[in-house]
Design an enzyme around this catalytic site. Structure first.
Site: not given
Length: 175
Positions: A17-18, A21
């Site tokens: 997820h990170e 980003h």
């Protein structure tokens, strides 16, 4: 051991997820000064040319830090590569990239599992209907029908390999 496995799976999901980003921001030239897996005290830290990478004590989250939010940052507030100074579309891409990365990761894991393991037999249809447990006093039992038998046709009509076979057989039995 299952607690450690759950933490490891959660850490992988957070990392993906990170990374979504992070990659979205960096690919657009947006400044990123921190990438962290976990919260709390820093366990491991590496200072890259632009970004500090860290693993922290509690692997229940993570974050991508931008100089916009860092009061100690020496980047001028009007720098065009700050997240807040980018067009709305660029910011929307960075914000949504984490969820998109998780969706892509889930798809790849599913495709990999189907490629290696295949589709479980329970999820595939076979021709006919498998007989469930039969009461020993029923007419079906007296006629010789037993649990696990497969009924392939009824009244000369084949029961296809689909989810419509059981209702078709039930309807025929009722009439």
């Amino acid at each position: 051991m299952s607690v450690l496995a759950a933490i490891a799976v959660l850490a992988v999901l957070i990392l993906v997820h990170e990374l979504g980003h992070f990659v979205a921001a960096r690919s657009q030239g947006i400044l990123v000064n921190r990438f962290s897996l976990g919260f709390g005290p820093v366990l491991l830290k590496y200072q890259g040319s632009q970004t500090e990478y860290a693993v922290r004590a509690f692997p229940l989250g993570g974050f991508v830090g931008f100089p916009d939010d860092d009061p100690d940052s020496d980047v001028p507030p009007n720098d065009p590569n700050l997240l807040r100074n980018r067009p709305v579309l660029d910011r929307a891409i960075v914000i949504s990239a984490g969820v998109i990365a998780n969706l892509i990761f889930a798809y790849l894991v599913l495709a990999l599992q189907l490629g290696i393991v295949g589709i479980p037999k329970e999820l595939t249809y076979q021709a006919g209907v498998v007989v469930q447990p039969v009461n020993q006093e029923s007419v079906a039992y007296q006629a010789g029908i037993r649990e696990g038998d497969i009924i392939l046709a009824v009244n000369g009509q084949e029961l296809p390999a689909s989810d419509k076979s059981t209702p078709l057989l039930t309807k025929e039995i009722q009439t």
